[in-house]
Design an enzyme around this catalytic site. Sequence first.
Site, PDB file in Angstrom:
ATOM      1  N   GLU A 136       9.432 103.034  -3.741  1.00 19.86           N
ATOM      2  CA  GLU A 136      10.415 102.090  -4.284  1.00 19.86           C
ATOM      3  C   GLU A 136       9.709 100.922  -4.922  1.00 19.86           C
ATOM      4  OE1 GLU A 136      12.945 100.577  -1.210  1.00 19.86           O
ATOM      5  OE2 GLU A 136      14.038 102.461  -1.010  1.00 19.86           O
TER       6      GLU A 136
ATOM      7  N   LYS B  40      15.997 109.358   4.041  1.00 22.08           N
ATOM      8  CA  LYS B  40      16.232 108.268   3.091  1.00 22.08           C
ATOM      9  C   LYS B  40      16.361 108.810   1.669  1.00 22.08           C
ATOM     10  CE  LYS B  40      13.626 104.704   5.559  1.00 22.08           C
ATOM     11  NZ  LYS B  40      14.486 103.705   6.160  1.00 22.08           N
TER      12      LYS B  40
ATOM     13  N   ARG C  58      25.515 104.428  13.135  1.00 18.80           N
ATOM     14  CA  ARG C  58      25.725 104.076  14.548  1.00 18.80           C
ATOM     15  C   ARG C  58      26.135 102.606  14.617  1.00 18.80           C
ATOM     16  NH1 ARG C  58      21.276 100.796  14.578  1.00 18.80           N
ATOM     17  NH2 ARG C  58      19.437 101.623  13.517  1.00 18.80           N
TER      18      ARG C  58
HETATM   19  P1  ADP Z   1      13.382 101.174   8.275  1.00 19.41           P
HETATM   20  O1  ADP Z   1      14.393 102.275   8.226  1.00 19.41           O
HETATM   21  O2  ADP Z   1      12.020 101.662   8.651  1.00 19.41           O
HETATM   22  O3  ADP Z   1      13.834 100.006   9.065  1.00 19.41           O
HETATM   23  P2  ADP Z   1      14.246 100.022   5.754  1.00 19.41           P
HETATM   24  O4  ADP Z   1      14.349 100.872   4.570  1.00 19.41           O
HETATM   25  O5  ADP Z   1      15.514  99.689   6.473  1.00 19.41           O
HETATM   26  O6  ADP Z   1      13.196 100.691   6.766  1.00 19.41           O
HETATM   27  O7  ADP Z   1      13.494  98.692   5.396  1.00 19.41           O
HETATM   28  C1  ADP Z   1      13.113  97.762   6.397  1.00 19.41           C
HETATM   29  C2  ADP Z   1      12.799  96.418   5.781  1.00 19.41           C
HETATM   30  O8  ADP Z   1      11.745  96.540   4.817  1.00 19.41           O
HETATM   31  C3  ADP Z   1      13.937  95.800   4.981  1.00 19.41           C
HETATM   32  O9  ADP Z   1      14.821  95.104   5.818  1.00 19.41           O
HETATM   33  C4  ADP Z   1      13.185  94.889   4.051  1.00 19.41           C
HETATM   34  O10 ADP Z   1      12.775  93.706   4.701  1.00 19.41           O
HETATM   35  C5  ADP Z   1      11.942  95.669   3.724  1.00 19.41           C
HETATM   36  N1  ADP Z   1      12.126  96.463   2.491  1.00 19.41           N
HETATM   37  C6  ADP Z   1      12.621  97.698   2.400  1.00 19.41           C
HETATM   38  N2  ADP Z   1      12.651  98.126   1.134  1.00 19.41           N
HETATM   39  C7  ADP Z   1      12.143  97.141   0.382  1.00 19.41           C
HETATM   40  C8  ADP Z   1      11.885  96.979  -1.025  1.00 19.41           C
HETATM   41  N3  ADP Z   1      12.155  97.946  -1.903  1.00 19.41           N
HETATM   42  N4  ADP Z   1      11.345  95.826  -1.445  1.00 19.41           N
HETATM   43  C9  ADP Z   1      11.038  94.846  -0.566  1.00 19.41           C
HETATM   44  N5  ADP Z   1      11.242  94.937   0.744  1.00 19.41           N
HETATM   45  C10 ADP Z   1      11.788  96.066   1.234  1.00 19.41           C
END
Ligand code: ADP
Length: 668
Positions: free
Chosen positions: A200, A116, A292
């Site tokens: 973040e 990431k 993917r």
């Molecule tokens: P993973 O790869 O583990 O699925 P993601 O980065 O895709 O993690 O984030 C999964 C979920 O977490 C997002 O869909 C959102 O709901 C929440 N999320 C991620 N980043 C943030 C953020 N900066 N602020 C609030 N919610 C977040």
Amino acid sequence: MFEKILIANRGEIACRVARTCRQLSIHTAAVYSEADSGALHTALCDEAWLLGPAPARDSYLRGDRILEIAQACGAEAIHPGYGFLAENAGFAQACDAAGLIFIGPPAAAIAAMGSKSAAKRIMSEAGVPLVPGYHGEEQDPQILAQTANEIGYPLLIKPTAGGGGKGMRRVDEAVEFTEALASAKREAAASFGDDRVLIEKYILDPRHIEIQVFADRHGAVVYLFERDCSVQRRYQKVLEEAPAPWVSEALRREMGQAAARAAHAIGYVGAGTVEFIVDPEGEFYFMEMNTRLQVEHPVTEMVTGLDLVEWQLRVAAGEQLPLSQGELALRGHAIEARIYAEQPHNDFLPAPGRLDHLRTPQAGPHVRIDTGVRAGDTITIHYDPMIAKLTVWDRDRASALRRLRHALAEFQVAGASTNLGFLQRLAGHPAFAAGEIDTGFIERFRESLIPAPSRAPDQVLAMACLAVLLRNAELARKRAAASSDPYSPWHLTNAWVLNDDSHQMLHFRDEAGDIAVTALYRPGHYLLELPGGKLRVCGEREGDTDIRADLQGLRVTATVIQREAELIVLWQGLSYHLHLHDPLTVGMEDEIREGSLKAPMPGTVAQVLVAPGDEVSAGQPVMVLEAMKMEYIIKASADGVVEAIHYQAGEQVSEGTELLAISNNGRA
Ligand code: ADP
């Protein structure tokens, strides 16, 4: 185009890929684990090769075995589906080295997006907006804590190697940071073998909106619009839809172009998804790119009318993208619900089990079912507990939502606990209907979405009672037919004699406690005394599991699955699990088989076939009992002599009454 490909996956996605291959006349080879030897995907492919034992690391993650099989079976390309090896750069590279085409992006693009933090650096250079935060190499807890203070709270700690929401920690105050960091690192190390994290800013009330992108080997990149996946539990998607509610044309274009830039920046090829988090003001930030096909790709297919697997195959075979950006258009609205074997009231924990009964709504232009299981299959602990994806389409969101509610109500699963009730409440929630969704939706409405267990409604109890009563009556009739002279006048006997006192007690237990129902026998119907009052019911079986009933004039159909003392009533899209505690009823089959001399149900003695002093042999009919217009043949359990007849023809008996006495070997 390819002649033959290997599908390196299982379940619904393997079935889904096989379906497109069949349409394109591409031969398919499936792979399967020992746990999946009878799985649907093995039947849908032209051939199926055993990988190894059930655990994924011994089967679906065995890249080396999969390559051997691909070469042995003459496949030219490998479709990885999603999960397992789909985002494994090493596997993509190994395919190249083995002279096989990996149906996905180049290994370098997978690697670039695999971390990431590395992905964020690339995206920032490509001018894609990022969530404010820290994604550098520094991992020292003290320095990270300082950085956290600069970013400000609330914030989110994320494993850089993350996925599936694992190891993510929201931190609201500085005092919680150190502890949360340690815990995130522990989980990241355990889940990904890599404890690095990034930080973040936590976006409040955000929406998860992702853009489907596609690129070919000739430099073309298009975006296939967005999907809103905000409705999540434990950071995992539950409902996905396209287009996203409240996204303007301008925002759609802006996000689409940013996603296409992201794909360009890493030399992307094939299907990919760029995930954004969008704040309530409509500012969007890059979260990650999934290299993917996504689980939720059907919603995009339904609003674009395209087959994304076909696009993947064409691109992998070196063809150009079938359409340009200007030729792509959105049509209508699609919503997907993921149906899982899980327990919503128990923090959505997976609930493996055998699918004793599975009946899906009729598929058509408005309803699509993607599944990898059939009735009788087992959802095992080894893999994802998804049972099916249900996707609906209609002209607009309100119509699509109505379709979803309707289709969910027709979706029947018995055997494993599912989230169907939860999905129904979600799809019926006024805030969802209003499109007021963000990632906190489920938490916010938890109480109404996951209510405390409540007693089964009277109508459900009535259907359960009817199922039991009809089954007993049917059993008795079968036995009568099997054991007596088919020309016997007893089969033509007059209707059941009215007797207000004839009744049967049925004792049920459900999640909320014990319930007793009294069933009074009336001519042509039963009068049930239910917790909410009396109900006049009658009905009949339709097939093995369905019951068509008349509940005080209301004509309804329910599915009732009965396994011993367990009853599952599928009623208006919800499933109710009832335990029947009624020794006389539950054991009736056995008692009759063993020749009990007791009345299994309240009824009338229709005929006495023996007299005191008669010698009888085991299994010989000794009395005919009539109840519910059916005959029950009472048989001697063993050789013996009739000692006494307690009831004569025409007399009423209640359930459990001893009807006559036979001495066998001196034992009465
Ligand atoms: P993973 O790869 O583990 O699925 P993601 O980065 O895709 O993690 O984030 C999964 C979920 O977490 C997002 O869909 C959102 O709901 C929440 N999320 C991620 N980043 C943030 C953020 N900066 N602020 C609030 N919610 C977040």
